[in-house]
Motif scaffolding. Structure first.
Motif, PDB file in Angstrom:
ATOM      1  N   ARG B  91       0.801  -1.236   0.000  1.00  0.00           N
ATOM      2  CA  ARG B  91       0.000   0.000   0.000  1.00  0.00           C
ATOM      3  C   ARG B  91       0.826   1.275   0.000  1.00  0.00           C
ATOM      4  O   ARG B  91       0.258   2.380   0.034  1.00  0.00           O
ATOM      5  N   ALA B  94      -0.121   4.135  -2.342  1.00  0.00           N
ATOM      6  CA  ALA B  94      -1.381   4.813  -2.011  1.00  0.00           C
ATOM      7  C   ALA B  94      -1.171   5.799  -0.869  1.00  0.00           C
ATOM      8  O   ALA B  94      -1.639   6.946  -0.913  1.00  0.00           O
ATOM      9  N   ILE B  95      -0.468   5.368   0.159  1.00  0.00           N
ATOM     10  CA  ILE B  95      -0.212   6.230   1.320  1.00  0.00           C
ATOM     11  C   ILE B  95       0.649   7.419   0.893  1.00  0.00           C
ATOM     12  O   ILE B  95       0.377   8.570   1.248  1.00  0.00           O
ATOM     13  N   THR B  97       0.815   8.679  -2.017  1.00  0.00           N
ATOM     14  CA  THR B  97       0.003   9.558  -2.869  1.00  0.00           C
ATOM     15  C   THR B  97      -0.761  10.571  -2.020  1.00  0.00           C
ATOM     16  O   THR B  97      -0.824  11.756  -2.351  1.00  0.00           O
ATOM     17  N   ASN B 123      -2.061  -3.067  -7.965  1.00  0.00           N
ATOM     18  CA  ASN B 123      -3.060  -2.065  -8.348  1.00  0.00           C
ATOM     19  C   ASN B 123      -2.599  -0.654  -8.004  1.00  0.00           C
ATOM     20  O   ASN B 123      -2.767   0.273  -8.800  1.00  0.00           O
ATOM     21  N   HIS B 124      -2.038  -0.496  -6.833  1.00  0.00           N
ATOM     22  CA  HIS B 124      -1.610   0.853  -6.424  1.00  0.00           C
ATOM     23  C   HIS B 124      -0.452   1.341  -7.278  1.00  0.00           C
ATOM     24  O   HIS B 124      -0.368   2.522  -7.603  1.00  0.00           O
ATOM     25  N   HIS B 127      -1.695   2.564 -10.746  1.00  0.00           N
ATOM     26  CA  HIS B 127      -2.477   3.803 -10.688  1.00  0.00           C
ATOM     27  C   HIS B 127      -1.627   5.002 -10.287  1.00  0.00           C
ATOM     28  O   HIS B 127      -1.868   6.115 -10.758  1.00  0.00           O
TER      29      HIS B 127
END
Lengths: 620, 356
Positions: B91, B94-95, B97, B123-124, B127
């Motif tokens: 993750r 994401a974090i 981001t 996925n992260h 993206h």
């Protein structure tokens, strides 16, 4: 012809039609007119998860129920006294909810043999006597609408689509609603299509005029404005109030709000709403998935923002690991769960309260998270502010448990003075907080405030406080990685103590025990407040004695909860789940709480609850 | 604020980040934590290269943040005296981001591995790359799961015998750089743990890039997958398999520069002896080409898992709008158009009534 006008103290109307018939819009407009008029009101939209379910079918029926009155009311009403049915499916899907003697307005144009056969009417219910117990107004709404719009250069289809505005005009006449705002609304909504705007206005007025001239309606009704506490009011849904609460929390904390979210019913409206308010320093980030949504929010919290993620039950399941990380990092974070029917995809557009235990326990390890729940649509504002207060002060993720009924339901809201709202400002760490034996100073990220047990919030960019945090257990105080057994035991207990300690900082549980000698307590949480309070009123009106308490904080419970529960012989816990709060109360307080449960995707009916309460009172 | 000695901190990509007052050294970026990787792990060399490189940027170290996921590589932030977060598996992008899009005054770096970035966190990663957030992602690829003790990873070769695949793995591996280019990455590079000079040059290019930079670093796991990149390290053969990409230069390699990369059939690239095909046939590397065709073809050159013909260096480095800058621009536009937010007026809305 002068028509008779009757005074009523309250009315429950349900508009029902195909998903594409514009019933939600019609309901919203009638609500707005009613709010402007000054009645108290409560609404219950009910629609399918499919955007356009097959036309004319039972699963495709969309409805909007509105209860309005000349006094304060608590629920959208158990049963409609008026049903507007735009087609046979809408009639069939809703007829069982109507009490005998209710008024039914049907659009006869849609009652073709084929349409009736589609929903299993072998003969026309308008003619076979099956509706004899009701007061049926059979009106060719589509024909009348198309006729009224003959002069407009629009397609027949567009003319037919205005039939919901004809119906709205008729109902507005029937209940003496003000109409100017609806006319303005239509002109604004169709500003780019002036012909369509005027056609809708004409249909709306034609409906009004039809009411005034037709012999079918001999009587119209007035419901006087309600005498509510003085103040300025607006009508508001739960999702909107919650969104405003989040914006307010950022303003009151003087922090930027960062929403990381992934679209999910029934929470998406909060993302849509916050995306409009960038001028308040609110950033919205539509992430690639639920996990990234909360991850980004947590990353922003690490950077000194008020991180928020919004979702529903399935999304919470995906976010669980990150919530655990937030528990370990001890950073502020709001997790808004607008609950819906579960498990799995469940009932996306229907309400339920079945995520309480997920919020409470749905993580690995001992990972306590405070839980706050709003009790009415407008209360979502204050609940969001309160959840943010706890998150910021105690540096912890906090659950805000709304639900589908609160999210989409609406009621008048007495606007708070912004000066009365709490100050949520907290201080970032700026200096080293630990002095070593040799006189040198350093920063210990897990050295806690002795009062709150909160750790310092030191944001990147602060010189001298560089530190590393993570999901591995940390040594008390200094915050380095630690696998020491005694340290882990201490840290687990300290995180729990921090959350438990919040009980000292929240309002005690208030009990409404009108006579002071009730033996039965009914206690709930979240959106069941309205139906429970209405049921309690009914019981008391008939001389029954019952006390009511409602929990805003579910973790920790208010400090006096045990005392309250033990003051009554019987404790009833109505919930829209199979007894999740009851399990917690029994486990925590050793009380023989009785569960009363429904999971029908709809709020409780107050008469059903009143019946349950009466039975328990009689058994004491 | 002063510029750093060599001016690297003057990269436009770092314009919004406060600069250090004094010249920094490697020591400034070493934390007091004991490093706990296995002796001989390639991570040590990468850590030394990063600690040696960061002073070059001349940024205030409190404005540098390292975020990682889970795995051996993800312990990295603990060893740097900056702000850092060791988060959860997969993750980190994401974090990071959320942090990078809310704090433009920070230099945000992500450390991840082949399992963390390409399996649980795939996925992260894709993206983050397509959004082009201002993040620098260092992907340590050792083609094995180390921290869970030796299962095959999404970059392991098919047929690999591991604890979880006693009869050989059935999975076809990812080519991380092909994935990145497919995910619209604006910066894609590769380097090797043992080549500090090259690794530093790639880190420098990544730092200079505006937007997301993905740097794949071949990293040796001497416990569970020792020698995975041996051909690229062995002095006897490395020059014949390592293709050092340099923007604007003909793509030649070999001890004497005797080989070159030429156009092959169907858009693929081939390797040929320059003497046979002529210098004009050798492709000139263009990392700035908007069209990703050449960069992608370079990622497909040779056999990935046997390390034949392995390009290293910057494959792709193009200018594309940066997500966090766009977000800030929208914030500013909203503030201009709507004026500063007024809470009382917001909650009041347009439709109120009063009760006395």
């Amino acid at each position: 012809m002068t028509k008779q006008v009757k005074q009523l103290d309250r009315v429950v109307i349900r508009f029902a039609g195909d998903s594409g018939d514009g019933m939600q819009l019609t309901g919203d407009r009638f609500t707005s007119e009613t709010a402007t008029f000054g009645n108290d009101l409560s609404t219950l939209p009910n629609f399918p998860a499919e955007i356009r379910a097959p036309a004319g079918t039972l699963p495709g029926v969309s409805s909007f129920q509105l209860h309005f009155a000349d006094h304060d009311i608590l629920t959208p009403g158990d049963a409609p006294t008026v049903l507007v049915a735009m087609n046979p499916a809408a009639l069939k899907a809703n007829i069982r909810d109507l009490p005998r003697g209710a008024e039914i307005i049907v659009n006869t144009d849609e009652f073709s043999k084929r349409a009736m056969a589609k929903v299993g009417y072998p003969t026309s219910p308008l003619e076979d006597g099956s509706l004899d117990a009701y007061n049926v107004h059979a009106i060719p709404l589509t024909t009348l609408t198309v006729g009224a719009l003959a002069e407009f250069e629009i397609s027949k289809k567009d003319a037919e689509r205005a039939k919901n505005m004809f119906a709205l005009g008729l109902l507005s006449w029937l209940y003496h609603r003000p109409t100017e705002a609806t006319v303005d609304f239509l002109r604004r909504k169709f500003a780019k299509l002036p012909v369509i705007a005027e056609a809708n206005v004409a249909a709306f007025k034609a409906g009004w005029n039809f009411g005034e001239t037709t012999d079918d309606f001999a009587v119209s009704y007035e419901v006087a404005p309600a005498k509510l506490p003085s103040g300025t009011y607006r009508n508001i849904t739960g999702n909107l109030a919650l969104s405003y609460g989040l914006v307010a929390a950022g303003q009151l904390a003087d922090l930027p709000v960062y929403l990381g979210s992934y679209p999910i019913t029934p929470a998406s409206d909060i993302l849509h709403e916050l995306a409009k308010h960038k001028n308040f320093g609110v950033r919205t980030f539509q992430a690639e998935d639920e996990i990234a949504g909360i991850g980004a929010a947590l990353g922003a919290s690490f950077g000194g923002a008020l991180g928020v993620t919004t979702t529903s039950g399935p999304g919470v399941a995906l976010k669980s690991e990150t919530i655990g990380l937030a528990v370990s990092l001890e950073l502020p974070l709001l997790i808004v769960d607008v609950q819906r029917g579960g498990p799995s995809t469940g009932l996306p557009t229907k309400t339920e309260q079945s995520d309480l235990l997920q919020a409470m326990f749905g993580r690995n390890g001992e990972a306590p998270v405070p839980i706050v729940a709003p009790q009415t649509p407008s209360d979502c504002f204050a609940a969001a502010v309160e959840a943010a207060r706890i998150a910021l002060k105690y540096r912890t993720p906090v659950f805000l448990l709304s639900d589908g009924y609160l999210a989409n339901g609406s009621e008048p809201w007495r606007l708070p003075e912004t000066s009365e709202l709490p100050d949520l400002r907290v201080a970032f760490a700026t200096e080293p907080n630990q002095e070593n034996a040799d006189g040198t100073k350093e920063f210990w990220p897990y050295k806690r405030d002795p009062e709150t047990l909160a750790r310092p919030w030191a944001v990147p960019g602060t010189p001298g406080l560089e530190h590393r945090i993570g999901g591995i257990e940390k040594a008390d105080g200094i915050g380095s990685i630690s696998y020491d057994p005694a340290n882990h035991d201490l840290m687990v207990r300290t995180r729990q103590a921090k959350v438990d300690g919040i009980a000292k900082d929240i309002d005690p549980l208030w009990v409404d025990d009108a006579t002071g000698d009730a033996k039965v307590l009914v206690i709930g949480w979240g959106s069941t407040y309205g139906p429970i309070a209405a049921a309690v009123r009914r019981v008391r009106a008939a001389g029954g004695k019952v006390a009511q308490a409602h929990l805003r904080h579910l973790n920790p419970f208010p400090a006096n909860t045990a005392e309250v529960l033990r003051s009554y012989d019987k404790v009833i816990v109505p919930e829209m789940n199979l007894g999740q709060l009851a399990l917690l109360l029994r486990g925590r307080f050793l009380v023989d709480a009785m569960s009363y449960n429904q999971v029908r995707g709809l709020p409780f009916k107050s008469e059903e609850l009143a019946h349950v309460i009466r039975e328990v009172i009689e058994s004491v | 604020m002063s510029e750093s000695a060599n001016g690297a901190g003057g990269f436009p990509s770092l314009a919004l980040i406060p600069k250090a007052d004094a010249k920094q050294s490697m020591k400034d970026f070493k934390s007091d934590q004991e490093v706990r990787w296995c002796p001989g792990c390639g991570d040590y060399a990468i850590l030394a290269a990063v600690q040696g490189f960061l002073p070059e940027l001349g940024l205030r170290k409190e404005n540098v943040v390292w975020i990682s996921g889970i795995g051996c590589s993800s312990r990295f932030p603990y060893y740097l005296n900056t702000y850092g977060m060791h988060s959860i598996h997969g993750r980190a992008p994401a974090i990071a981001t959320g942090l990078a899009t809310s704090r433009e005054d920070l230099s945000v770096w992500v450390v991840t591995g082949d399992g963390d970035a390409l399996s649980i966190g795939g996925n992260h990663l894709i993206h983050a790359l397509r959004r082009n957030v201002n993040l620098k992602i260092l992907l340590f690829n050792n083609r094995i799961y180390g921290l869970t003790k030796g299962q095959y990873s999404p970059t392991s070769e098919t047929g690999k015998i591991t604890k979880s695949t006693p009869m050989g793995s059935l999975d076809h591996p990812f080519n991380p750089l092909s994935v990145a280019i497919g995910a619209e990455a604006s910066f894609v590079a590769r380097s090797i743990d043992s080549d500090r000079k090259h690794l530093t040059s790639v880190l420098r290019a990544a730092a200079a890039h505006e937007g997301t930079a993905l740097v794949e670093i071949y990293q040796n796991c001497n416990i569970f997958n020792d020698g995975a990149f041996e051909q690229l390290k062995d002095p006897a053969q490395r020059d014949d398999v390592t293709i050092r990409l340099e923007h604007g230069q003909p793509i030649r390699f070999g001890a004497e520069g005797q080989y070159g990369v030429i156009r092959g059939a169907h858009g693929a690239l081939d390797v040929a002896e320059v003497a046979k095909v002529g210098e004009d046939a050798v492709l000139v590397h263009d990392a700035h080409a908007d069209n990703p065709e050449l960069a992608f073809a370079l990622t497909r050159l040779g056999d990935l898992t046997s390390n034949t013909h392995t390009p290293i260096g910057v494959f792709r480095d193009i200018a594309r709008p940066v997500y966090d800058r766009l977000m800030s621009a929208q914030m500013a536009e909203a503030a201009t158009k709507q004026g500063p937010g007024d809470l009382a007026s917001l909650i009041r809305g347009n439709d109120t009534w009063s009760i006395d």
